[in-house]
Design a protein around this motif. Structure first.
Motif, PDB file in Angstrom:
ATOM      1  N   ARG A   1      32.336  58.286  69.988  1.00  0.00           N
ATOM      2  CA  ARG A   1      33.623  58.683  70.569  1.00  0.00           C
ATOM      3  C   ARG A   1      33.882  60.145  70.227  1.00  0.00           C
ATOM      4  NH1 ARG A   1      39.253  56.611  68.584  1.00  0.00           N
ATOM      5  NH2 ARG A   1      40.562  57.720  70.071  1.00  0.00           N
ATOM      6  N   PHE A   2      33.694  60.495  68.969  1.00  0.00           N
ATOM      7  CA  PHE A   2      33.711  61.907  68.579  1.00  0.00           C
ATOM      8  C   PHE A   2      32.923  62.049  67.288  1.00  0.00           C
ATOM      9  CE2 PHE A   2      37.790  60.032  67.199  1.00  0.00           C
ATOM     10  CZ  PHE A   2      37.678  60.165  65.822  1.00  0.00           C
ATOM     11  N   THR A   3      32.525  63.273  67.017  1.00  0.00           N
ATOM     12  CA  THR A   3      31.817  63.532  65.767  1.00  0.00           C
ATOM     13  C   THR A   3      32.652  64.485  64.925  1.00  0.00           C
ATOM     14  OG1 THR A   3      30.610  65.339  66.743  1.00  0.00           O
ATOM     15  CG2 THR A   3      29.502  63.245  66.737  1.00  0.00           C
ATOM     16  N   LEU A   4      32.551  64.276  63.620  1.00  0.00           N
ATOM     17  CA  LEU A   4      33.277  65.108  62.660  1.00  0.00           C
ATOM     18  C   LEU A   4      32.231  65.917  61.918  1.00  0.00           C
ATOM     19  CD1 LEU A   4      35.512  62.220  61.297  1.00  0.00           C
ATOM     20  CD2 LEU A   4      36.252  64.040  62.846  1.00  0.00           C
ATOM     21  N   LEU A   5      32.193  67.197  62.201  1.00  0.00           N
ATOM     22  CA  LEU A   5      31.202  68.059  61.564  1.00  0.00           C
ATOM     23  C   LEU A   5      31.887  68.781  60.410  1.00  0.00           C
ATOM     24  CD1 LEU A   5      28.308  69.073  61.771  1.00  0.00           C
ATOM     25  CD2 LEU A   5      29.107  70.838  63.338  1.00  0.00           C
ATOM     26  N   GLY A   6      31.584  68.321  59.196  1.00  0.00           N
ATOM     27  CA  GLY A   6      32.226  68.898  58.014  1.00  0.00           C
ATOM     28  C   GLY A   6      31.349  69.976  57.409  1.00  0.00           C
ATOM     29  N   ILE A   7      31.956  71.104  57.100  1.00  0.00           N
ATOM     30  CA  ILE A   7      31.203  72.236  56.527  1.00  0.00           C
ATOM     31  C   ILE A   7      31.911  72.697  55.261  1.00  0.00           C
ATOM     32  CG2 ILE A   7      30.507  74.644  56.900  1.00  0.00           C
ATOM     33  CD1 ILE A   7      30.366  73.979  59.908  1.00  0.00           C
ATOM     34  N   GLY A   8      31.159  72.800  54.192  1.00  0.00           N
ATOM     35  CA  GLY A   8      31.709  73.347  52.956  1.00  0.00           C
ATOM     36  C   GLY A   8      30.908  74.574  52.554  1.00  0.00           C
TER      37      GLY A   8
ATOM     38  N   GLN B   1      32.631  69.440  45.262  1.00  0.00           N
ATOM     39  CA  GLN B   1      33.667  70.157  44.504  1.00  0.00           C
ATOM     40  C   GLN B   1      34.424  71.093  45.436  1.00  0.00           C
ATOM     41  OE1 GLN B   1      32.445  72.178  40.952  1.00  0.00           O
ATOM     42  NE2 GLN B   1      31.294  70.417  40.194  1.00  0.00           N
ATOM     43  N   SER B   2      35.748  70.982  45.395  1.00  0.00           N
ATOM     44  CA  SER B   2      36.538  71.669  46.428  1.00  0.00           C
ATOM     45  C   SER B   2      37.755  72.369  45.857  1.00  0.00           C
ATOM     46  CB  SER B   2      37.006  70.653  47.483  1.00  0.00           C
ATOM     47  OG  SER B   2      35.941  69.886  47.986  1.00  0.00           O
ATOM     48  N   ALA B   3      37.515  73.181  44.810  1.00  0.00           N
ATOM     49  CA  ALA B   3      38.636  73.938  44.235  1.00  0.00           C
ATOM     50  C   ALA B   3      39.062  75.051  45.191  1.00  0.00           C
ATOM     51  CB  ALA B   3      38.200  74.535  42.903  1.00  0.00           C
ATOM     52  N   GLU B   4      40.260  75.537  44.996  1.00  0.00           N
ATOM     53  CA  GLU B   4      40.800  76.614  45.818  1.00  0.00           C
ATOM     54  C   GLU B   4      39.826  77.807  45.853  1.00  0.00           C
ATOM     55  OE1 GLU B   4      44.749  79.118  45.444  1.00  0.00           O
ATOM     56  OE2 GLU B   4      44.945  77.032  44.754  1.00  0.00           O
ATOM     57  N   GLY B   5      39.707  78.435  47.019  1.00  0.00           N
ATOM     58  CA  GLY B   5      38.833  79.603  47.125  1.00  0.00           C
ATOM     59  C   GLY B   5      37.578  79.339  47.946  1.00  0.00           C
TER      60      GLY B   5
ATOM     61  N   THR C   1      43.057  65.376  51.016  1.00  0.00           N
ATOM     62  CA  THR C   1      42.050  64.557  50.336  1.00  0.00           C
ATOM     63  C   THR C   1      40.677  65.058  50.776  1.00  0.00           C
ATOM     64  OG1 THR C   1      42.303  62.976  52.142  1.00  0.00           O
ATOM     65  CG2 THR C   1      43.457  62.476  50.064  1.00  0.00           C
ATOM     66  N   SER C   2      40.391  64.897  52.072  1.00  0.00           N
ATOM     67  CA  SER C   2      39.144  65.403  52.655  1.00  0.00           C
ATOM     68  C   SER C   2      39.466  65.836  54.086  1.00  0.00           C
ATOM     69  CB  SER C   2      38.093  64.288  52.672  1.00  0.00           C
ATOM     70  OG  SER C   2      37.091  64.588  53.622  1.00  0.00           O
ATOM     71  N   THR C   3      38.975  66.985  54.487  1.00  0.00           N
ATOM     72  CA  THR C   3      39.228  67.425  55.871  1.00  0.00           C
ATOM     73  C   THR C   3      38.622  66.427  56.862  1.00  0.00           C
ATOM     74  OG1 THR C   3      37.249  68.802  55.778  1.00  0.00           O
ATOM     75  CG2 THR C   3      39.359  69.897  55.334  1.00  0.00           C
ATOM     76  N   GLN C   4      37.595  65.679  56.426  1.00  0.00           N
ATOM     77  CA  GLN C   4      36.986  64.675  57.311  1.00  0.00           C
ATOM     78  C   GLN C   4      38.025  63.594  57.664  1.00  0.00           C
ATOM     79  OE1 GLN C   4      34.124  66.497  58.051  1.00  0.00           O
ATOM     80  NE2 GLN C   4      32.968  64.606  58.086  1.00  0.00           N
ATOM     81  N   ASP C   5      38.782  63.164  56.633  1.00  0.00           N
ATOM     82  CA  ASP C   5      39.765  62.094  56.865  1.00  0.00           C
ATOM     83  C   ASP C   5      40.923  62.587  57.724  1.00  0.00           C
ATOM     84  OD1 ASP C   5      38.166  60.507  55.321  1.00  0.00           O
ATOM     85  OD2 ASP C   5      39.293  60.876  53.471  1.00  0.00           O
TER      86      ASP C   5
ATOM     87  N   TYR D   1      36.571  74.910  53.412  1.00  0.00           N
ATOM     88  CA  TYR D   1      36.453  73.456  53.649  1.00  0.00           C
ATOM     89  C   TYR D   1      36.975  73.194  55.050  1.00  0.00           C
ATOM     90  CZ  TYR D   1      36.529  74.150  48.646  1.00  0.00           C
ATOM     91  OH  TYR D   1      36.283  74.657  47.391  1.00  0.00           O
ATOM     92  N   VAL D   2      36.094  72.809  55.938  1.00  0.00           N
ATOM     93  CA  VAL D   2      36.502  72.710  57.337  1.00  0.00           C
ATOM     94  C   VAL D   2      35.795  71.539  58.017  1.00  0.00           C
ATOM     95  CG1 VAL D   2      34.739  74.354  58.139  1.00  0.00           C
ATOM     96  CG2 VAL D   2      36.798  74.086  59.434  1.00  0.00           C
ATOM     97  N   THR D   3      36.518  70.881  58.916  1.00  0.00           N
ATOM     98  CA  THR D   3      35.904  69.857  59.772  1.00  0.00           C
ATOM     99  C   THR D   3      36.196  70.209  61.224  1.00  0.00           C
ATOM    100  OG1 THR D   3      36.108  68.109  58.125  1.00  0.00           O
ATOM    101  CG2 THR D   3      35.905  67.408  60.408  1.00  0.00           C
ATOM    102  N   VAL D   4      35.135  70.182  62.022  1.00  0.00           N
ATOM    103  CA  VAL D   4      35.255  70.495  63.450  1.00  0.00           C
ATOM    104  C   VAL D   4      35.037  69.199  64.223  1.00  0.00           C
ATOM    105  CG1 VAL D   4      34.305  71.915  65.302  1.00  0.00           C
ATOM    106  CG2 VAL D   4      34.271  72.775  62.955  1.00  0.00           C
TER     107      VAL D   4
END
Ligand code: BTN
Length: 233
Positions: free
Chosen positions: A120-127, A49-53, A12-16, A56-59
């Motif tokens: 507690r922690f941070t979610l760093l999402g990068i697209g 928008q997150s189509a293949e290719g 769904t989302s790497t953040q979740d 999409y990453v969350t650290v």
């Protein structure tokens, strides 16, 4: 830093997904990477928008120091990783859009999980738009493959991002000004006339002159300097 990369074809989302993992094991250094997302999200409630290719990453991080500067740090490392892999130097639009010739190629989303009063922690999402297809409703966006005219290796970009992040993270605590300096050096916003819609919906117009120590944009308006903490330029 002990990065542990978990790869998924589609989420769904790497953040979740990262939030779920981090809530049970909490350890920093977890990296959730997906081939595509069905509910990728951007800043201020937008869709990503997150189509293949694409990349999409969350650290997951538990940094000390000025965590509010993390998105600026992320903008810098994404710009440099793209430069390393493609030879194209993207610029940064405040607060952390990654642009090539004014077209958006990447973005950063910071979410924090709280624990009492502290993070507690941070979610760093990068697209990053690498070779994903963009729908026509995104006229001001581009992909790396389109700009370069050839395929781009997503894995190399990710590894470069992580290596650069590892180098810059300690400065959040030790010398946060280093991060602001690096951001300023890649800025597309400073020195330009801007119109910013701030968090309350008010429009602030003037010359973007600098960032303050927390990353707020300083705008020289007809009525004097204004500090904007968050907003859309
Ligand atoms: C923005 O510019 O609005 C931020 C975009 C952030 C998109 C990334 S893709 C990986 C991570 N998962 C998400 O759902 N969003 C971020």
């Amino acid at each position: 830093m002990d990065w542990r990369i978990i790869r998924y074809d589609i989420v769904t989302s790497t953040q979740d997904v990262a939030r779920e993992h981090a809530s049970s094991d909490g350890a920093p250094g977890l990296v959730v990477l997906a081939g595509a997302q069905t509910e990728g999200r951007g800043r201020r409630g937008s869709r990503w928008q997150s189509a293949e290719g694409g990349l999409y990453v969350t650290v997951v991080l538990t940094p000390g120091g000025w965590i509010g500067l993390l998105p600026f740090l992320a903008g810098v490392v994404v710009s440099d990783a793209i430069m390393e892999v493609t030879g194209i130097r993207p610029l940064l639009k405040w607060p952390n859009d990654v642009l090539i010739d004014g077209m958006k190629v990447g973005g950063v989303l910071l979410e924090t999980a709280w624990h009492g009063d502290g993070p507690r922690f941070t979610l760093l999402g990068i697209g990053v738009n690498v070779s994903n297809r963009l729908q026509d409703d995104l006229p001001r966006a581009t992909t790396l493959s389109r700009e370069l005219g050839s395929d781009v290796d997503r894995e190399r970009i990710l590894l470069s991002i992580l290596a650069r992040m590892e180098h810059l993270l300690p400065f959040l605590e030790a010398d946060p000004d280093v991060i602001l300096r690096e951001w300023r050096a890649r800025s597309q916003t400073l020195g330009r006339h801007v119109e910013v819609t701030d968090a309350s919906g008010e429009m602030v117009c003037g010359m973007a002159v600098d960032l303050d120590e927390g990353g707020a944009l300083i705008i020289e308006t007809a009525d004097g300097p204004r500090r904007v903490l968050s907003g859309r330029v």
